[in-house]
Design an enzyme around this catalytic site. Structure first.
Site, PDB file in Angstrom:
ATOM      1  N   TRP A 254       0.863  -1.190   0.000  1.00 37.68           N
ATOM      2  CA  TRP A 254       0.000   0.000   0.000  1.00 37.68           C
ATOM      3  C   TRP A 254       0.891   1.229   0.000  1.00 37.68           C
ATOM      4  O   TRP A 254       1.830   1.318   0.786  1.00 37.68           O
ATOM      5  CB  TRP A 254      -0.904   0.042   1.240  1.00 37.68           C
TER       6      TRP A 254
ATOM      7  N   HIS B 117     -11.521   1.664   3.291  1.00 34.42           N
ATOM      8  CA  HIS B 117     -10.989   2.316   2.096  1.00 34.42           C
ATOM      9  C   HIS B 117     -11.978   2.554   0.974  1.00 34.42           C
ATOM     10  O   HIS B 117     -11.611   2.611  -0.192  1.00 34.42           O
ATOM     11  CB  HIS B 117      -9.786   1.520   1.577  1.00 34.42           C
TER      12      HIS B 117
ATOM     13  N   ASP C 265      -9.476  -3.306   2.380  1.00 30.14           N
ATOM     14  CA  ASP C 265      -9.445  -2.652   3.695  1.00 30.14           C
ATOM     15  C   ASP C 265     -10.820  -2.045   3.870  1.00 30.14           C
ATOM     16  O   ASP C 265     -11.260  -1.218   3.052  1.00 30.14           O
ATOM     17  CB  ASP C 265      -8.348  -1.584   3.737  1.00 30.14           C
TER      18      ASP C 265
ATOM     19  N   HIS D  54      -8.100  -6.213   5.323  1.00 32.71           N
ATOM     20  CA  HIS D  54      -7.695  -5.366   6.431  1.00 32.71           C
ATOM     21  C   HIS D  54      -8.990  -5.008   7.124  1.00 32.71           C
ATOM     22  O   HIS D  54      -9.694  -4.087   6.702  1.00 32.71           O
ATOM     23  CB  HIS D  54      -6.982  -4.098   5.943  1.00 32.71           C
TER      24      HIS D  54
ATOM     25  N   ASP E 250      -9.870   4.060  11.240  1.00 26.39           N
ATOM     26  CA  ASP E 250      -9.171   2.937  11.872  1.00 26.39           C
ATOM     27  C   ASP E 250      -9.547   2.735  13.335  1.00 26.39           C
ATOM     28  O   ASP E 250      -8.694   2.482  14.178  1.00 26.39           O
ATOM     29  CB  ASP E 250      -7.646   3.076  11.710  1.00 26.39           C
TER      30      ASP E 250
ATOM     31  N   ASP F  70      -6.571  -4.199  10.636  1.00 31.30           N
ATOM     32  CA  ASP F  70      -5.869  -2.925  10.449  1.00 31.30           C
ATOM     33  C   ASP F  70      -6.610  -1.799  11.152  1.00 31.30           C
ATOM     34  O   ASP F  70      -7.506  -1.196  10.578  1.00 31.30           O
ATOM     35  CB  ASP F  70      -5.720  -2.616   8.948  1.00 31.30           C
TER      36      ASP F  70
ATOM     37  N   GLU G 282      -3.247  -2.944  -2.111  1.00 36.35           N
ATOM     38  CA  GLU G 282      -4.326  -2.340  -1.323  1.00 36.35           C
ATOM     39  C   GLU G 282      -4.701  -0.969  -1.886  1.00 36.35           C
ATOM     40  O   GLU G 282      -3.863  -0.075  -1.970  1.00 36.35           O
ATOM     41  CB  GLU G 282      -3.862  -2.201   0.139  1.00 36.35           C
TER      42      GLU G 282
ATOM     43  N   LYS H 255      -7.259   2.559  -2.000  1.00 28.96           N
ATOM     44  CA  LYS H 255      -7.790   3.473  -0.982  1.00 28.96           C
ATOM     45  C   LYS H 255      -8.579   4.588  -1.656  1.00 28.96           C
ATOM     46  O   LYS H 255      -8.341   4.894  -2.827  1.00 28.96           O
ATOM     47  CB  LYS H 255      -6.612   4.049  -0.191  1.00 28.96           C
TER      48      LYS H 255
ATOM     49  N   ASP I 129     -11.809   6.882   6.965  1.00 25.31           N
ATOM     50  CA  ASP I 129     -10.929   5.750   7.266  1.00 25.31           C
ATOM     51  C   ASP I 129     -10.243   5.975   8.615  1.00 25.31           C
ATOM     52  O   ASP I 129      -9.043   6.150   8.703  1.00 25.31           O
ATOM     53  CB  ASP I 129      -9.886   5.657   6.139  1.00 25.31           C
TER      54      ASP I 129
HETATM   55  C1  RNT Z   1      -3.572   2.892   5.229  1.00 22.19           C
HETATM   56  C2  RNT Z   1      -3.637   1.450   4.952  1.00 22.19           C
HETATM   57  C3  RNT Z   1      -2.477   0.623   5.415  1.00 22.19           C
HETATM   58  C4  RNT Z   1      -1.986   1.017   6.784  1.00 22.19           C
HETATM   59  C5  RNT Z   1      -1.022   0.028   7.406  1.00 22.19           C
HETATM   60  C6  RNT Z   1      -0.274   0.625   8.553  1.00 22.19           C
HETATM   61  O1  RNT Z   1      -4.717   3.555   4.937  1.00 22.19           O
HETATM   62  O2  RNT Z   1      -4.818   0.935   5.476  1.00 22.19           O
HETATM   63  O3  RNT Z   1      -2.794  -0.703   5.320  1.00 22.19           O
HETATM   64  O4  RNT Z   1      -3.025   1.199   7.675  1.00 22.19           O
HETATM   65  O5  RNT Z   1      -0.215  -0.506   6.460  1.00 22.19           O
HETATM   66 ZN    ZN Z   2      -5.058  -1.173   5.467  1.00 23.33          ZN
END
Ligand code: RNT
Ligand code: ZN
Length: 417
Positions: free
Chosen positions: A186, A261, A258, A285, A295, A325, A225, A227, A293
């Site tokens: 990513w 994303h 993810d 993720h 997290d 993640d 990955e 986003k 996003d």
């Molecule tokens: C970022 C991505 C990525 C990170 C990690 C730390 O938006 O989700 O995967 O969160 O690699």
């Molecule tokens: Zn991620």
């Protein structure tokens, strides 16, 4: 909780599920074979072990300053072991390149070698964990807004070299553990404001990937990955969904979903059945986006259950790798680690317990009312009794009992940091 009580509840649940055609003993075995790839970066707010680690960049952010962050490799390892003892089953560990065992030395990202991960390979073996890997293009003076898509050749070459080395490290890990190491790629590349060079950066990114993937490996698998946007990079993301999905599909690479994303009303679950027709495997993720996003810690919400249900319905349990993640620095980090991991497992359990055969026969017979009714009733079938049994069998705290364990570790270990 009393063992007898858990067993009694399980026996009742087993009968209840049998009535809708679900074998809970079989589901328990399937759940035992469900391995998460625990993200090492939950322990230390994505800082890693570079001697002069700078602020987190690349459009991602941890918020909060709850005390007890792991500050070095020993603390990260101790925290992972603690978290692992409260999560049923056996699991993998997902490393980022910045978590190399650099022994206090400055090793620039284009200089990293397998030797910086030897102690991890050893440690993982001793702790019965397999490793996965990630290249790290953020939090570095050369990260900027563009890395693998930078028009500055020296920057782009630097990151190409970094990513090639990460693949070689992943290959060595995979070989040592006798099981493929999944390497996620990513990059944050994008633009804060309107760019008139969308194509150009994507051409550069594509060319970088072609160079990076020129070497074929047997013991590692690449995933890409995508986003929607990062903080400070809101107008344009080089590695968009279309870019990564098309690249993965045409180059036989894995695609990483993810859950944070996509656009907030977009369903990550709905991507599973489409992507699996065109890419060999998926990486997940699992996260919890709140408005963006963000997290947040994964919980057993509808979107997570839907995602896992789609995997079960697509009969694709062995074509998906299950990474987590999220990075929450506002609450006890070990607690957050355990909550999210157990929530992912509970979500998968519920997906596995779905009375799919009956639902499918209703659908085949155009019995829409019956299908919806059973979907609704299935939500309140006694899945929690199966979950408790799973925890009991795996000798980890049942139900909320893990709270006290996390508090004890906080009192004895993390609060003293
Ligand atoms: C970022 C991505 C990525 C990170 C990690 C730390 O938006 O989700 O995967 O969160 O690699
Ligand atoms: Zn991620």
């Amino acid at each position: 909780m009393k063992t007898e009580l858990i067993q009694k509840a399980y026996e009742i649940a087993k009968e209840r599920y049998a009535a809708v055609g679900v074998d809970t003993d079989k589901v328990l075995a399937q759940l035992q074979d469900f391995h998460l790839s625990l993200h090492c970066w939950q322990t230390d707010d994505v800082v890693g072990f570079e001697p002069k680690a700078g602020a987190l960049s690349g459009g991602i952010q941890t918020t909060g300053n709850y005390p007890g962050r792991a500050r070095d490799i020993d603390e990260v390892r101790a925290d992972i072991i603690k978290a692992k003892s409260l999560i049923p089953g056996t699991h993998r560990l997902n490393l980022h390149e910045i978590y190399g065992d650099f022994q206090g030395q400055f090793v620039d990202r284009d200089q990293v070698e397998v030797k910086h991960f030897e102690s991890w390979i050893q440690w993982a073996k001793e702790n019965n964990m397999k490793l996965d890997f990630n290249s790290s293009s953020f939090s570095h003076p050369k990260s900027g807004n563009l890395s693998l898509s930078s028009p500055d050749n020296s920057i782009r070459e630097f990151w190409i070299e970094h990513t090639k080395r990460c693949r070689a490290i992943s290959e060595a890990i995979g070989e040592a553990q006798g099981d493929p190491c999944i390497m996620n790629l990513w990059v944050h590349d994008g633009s804060k404001d309107i760019t008139v060079n969308r194509l150009k950066y994507r051409e550069l990114f594509k060319d970088s990937l072609d160079q990076i993937f020129a070497t074929e490996y047997k013991n590692m698998k690449d995933c890409l990955e995508s986003k929607t946007f990062g903080i400070g990079l809101e107008s344009y993301t080089v590695g968009s969904l279309e870019f990564c999905a098309c690249y993965a599909a045409t180059h036989n690479k894995l695609y990483t979903i993810d859950t944070g994303h996509y656009h907030p009303t977009e369903s990550a679950a709905d991507k599973v059945s489409s992507m699996l027709l065109f890419v060999p495997e998926l990486m997940l993720h699992v996260s919890r986006p709140i408005r963006w996003d963000s997290d947040h810690v994964t919980i057993m919400d509808d979107t997570t259950v839907d995602l896992f249900s789609e995997i079960v319905r697509a009969d694709a349990l062995n074509r998906v790798h299950y990474g987590l993640d999220y990075f929450d620095a506002s609450i006890n980090r070990i607690g957050a680690y355990v909550i999210g991991s157990r929530a992912a497992q509970k979500s998968m359990l519920r997906a596995l317990l779905e009375p799919l055969n009956t639902l499918r026969s209703y659908e085949a017979n155009e019995q829409g009312f019956e299908r919806l009714a059973l979907l609704e009733e299935a939500k309140s079938l006694p899945w929690n009794a199966v979950w408790d049994m799973f925890c009991l069998k795996n000798d980890v705290p049942v139900g909320e009992e893990f709270i006290a364990e996390v508090e004890k570790y906080e009192a004895e270990v993390t609060s003293k940091r």
